[in-house]
Design a protein around this motif. Structure first.
Motif, short mmCIF file in Angstrom:
data_model
loop_
_atom_site.label_atom_id
_atom_site.label_comp_id
_atom_site.label_asym_id
_atom_site.label_seq_id
_atom_site.Cartn_x
_atom_site.Cartn_y
_atom_site.Cartn_z
N SER A 1 0.86 -1.14 0.04
CA SER A 1 0.14 0.02 0.00
C SER A 1 0.89 1.16 -0.28
O SER A 1 2.05 1.12 0.46
CB SER A 1 -0.98 0.13 1.05
OG SER A 1 -0.37 0.06 2.35
N ALA A 2 0.57 2.18 -0.72
CA ALA A 2 1.51 3.52 -0.77
C ALA A 2 0.73 4.59 -0.71
O ALA A 2 -0.79 4.84 -0.91
CB ALA A 2 2.18 3.35 -2.11
N ARG A 3 1.16 5.55 -0.59
CA ARG A 3 0.58 7.05 -0.72
C ARG A 3 1.68 8.10 -1.23
O ARG A 3 2.88 7.68 -1.11
CB ARG A 3 0.17 7.51 0.71
CG ARG A 3 0.91 7.94 1.65
CD ARG A 3 0.18 8.41 2.90
NE ARG A 3 1.08 8.52 4.14
CZ ARG A 3 1.98 9.75 4.12
NH1 ARG A 3 2.01 10.62 3.24
NH2 ARG A 3 2.92 9.68 5.07
N SER A 4 1.16 9.02 -1.91
CA SER A 4 2.03 9.89 -2.87
C SER A 4 2.55 10.90 -1.96
O SER A 4 2.06 11.75 -1.11
CB SER A 4 1.46 10.49 -3.93
OG SER A 4 2.33 11.39 -4.59
N ALA A 5 3.96 11.27 -2.00
CA ALA A 5 4.67 12.59 -1.43
C ALA A 5 4.39 13.65 -2.09
O ALA A 5 4.68 14.80 -1.82
CB ALA A 5 6.09 12.12 -1.23
N ALA A 6 4.05 13.62 -3.64
CA ALA A 6 3.81 14.72 -4.45
C ALA A 6 2.91 14.34 -5.49
O ALA A 6 3.24 13.81 -6.61
CB ALA A 6 5.15 14.87 -5.15
N GLY A 7 1.58 14.78 -5.37
CA GLY A 7 0.65 14.50 -6.37
C GLY A 7 -0.03 13.31 -6.43
O GLY A 7 0.31 12.28 -5.92
N ILE A 8 -0.73 13.26 -7.57
CA ILE A 8 -1.42 11.90 -8.15
C ILE A 8 -0.25 11.14 -8.95
O ILE A 8 0.03 11.75 -10.14
CB ILE A 8 -2.66 11.95 -8.85
CG1 ILE A 8 -3.54 12.88 -7.68
CG2 ILE A 8 -3.31 10.49 -9.19
CD1 ILE A 8 -5.06 12.97 -8.21
N LEU A 9 0.00 9.87 -8.91
CA LEU A 9 0.96 9.13 -9.67
C LEU A 9 0.23 8.25 -10.21
O LEU A 9 -0.55 7.18 -9.94
CB LEU A 9 1.84 8.57 -8.77
CG LEU A 9 2.90 9.39 -7.95
CD1 LEU A 9 3.71 8.76 -7.05
CD2 LEU A 9 3.60 10.36 -8.82
N PRO A 10 0.31 8.18 -11.81
CA PRO A 10 -0.64 7.10 -12.57
C PRO A 10 0.12 5.76 -12.69
O PRO A 10 1.13 5.57 -12.41
CB PRO A 10 -0.69 7.79 -14.07
CG PRO A 10 0.77 8.54 -13.96
CD PRO A 10 0.85 9.02 -12.54
#
Length: 154
Positions: A118-127
């Protein structure tokens, strides 16, 4: 029962050693095993015919000596190795990952090595499909960011 224990101190020392060994397996602090060594020394003193008061003295002295002299050496040997050597999830920081499901600040999925995290972005939305770099691990979640641009340097 107490009369039997008073006549069979070996059982007390053996039980104490086993109890210290179990607590050491739980804590992994190398302190309780030193007390266990003292209990074994008292057990040997009992088998040698020492009085109970002398067995207690042997237990105390051996435990203190082991905690003071053996434990620091053992801890040093356990912590040997390069300070920069990373272990467990720390070794994942800086690794490349592939976004499996779009990742935002709220969540998503990435593949690190052969594992899905599971992950979350450190900078915006990543496709999905984008290659990213693991910036941090927070619990069971990888914090990812786009890789630095090849042409930029600081």
């Amino acid at each position: 029962m107490f009369e039997w224990l008073g006549e069979n101190w070996w059982a007390v020392w053996l039980t104490a050693f086993l109890a210290f060994a179990v607590v050491e397996m739980i804590t992994l602090d190398l302190f309780f095993i030193m007390l266990g060594g003292g209990a074994l020394a008292a057990l040997v003193a009992d088998f040698a015919g020492a009085d109970p008061w002398l067995q207690i003295v042997v237990f105390c002295i051996v435990s203190l000596l082991m905690a003071a002299f053996v434990r620091p050496v053992a801890l040093t040997h356990l912590k040997k190795g390069p300070a920069e050597q990373r272990t467990n999830v720390d070794r994942l920081i800086g690794e490349q990952a592939v976004v499996m499901e779009p990742v935002s600040i709220d969540g998503g999925l990435v593949k690190i090595g052969g594992d899905i995290w599971s992950a979350r972005s450190a900078a915006g939305i990543l496709p999905a499909g984008q290659k990213v770099v693991v910036a941090a691990i927070e619990g069971a979640t990888a914090v990812v960011a786009p890789p630095p641009a090849a042409g930029t340097q600081s």
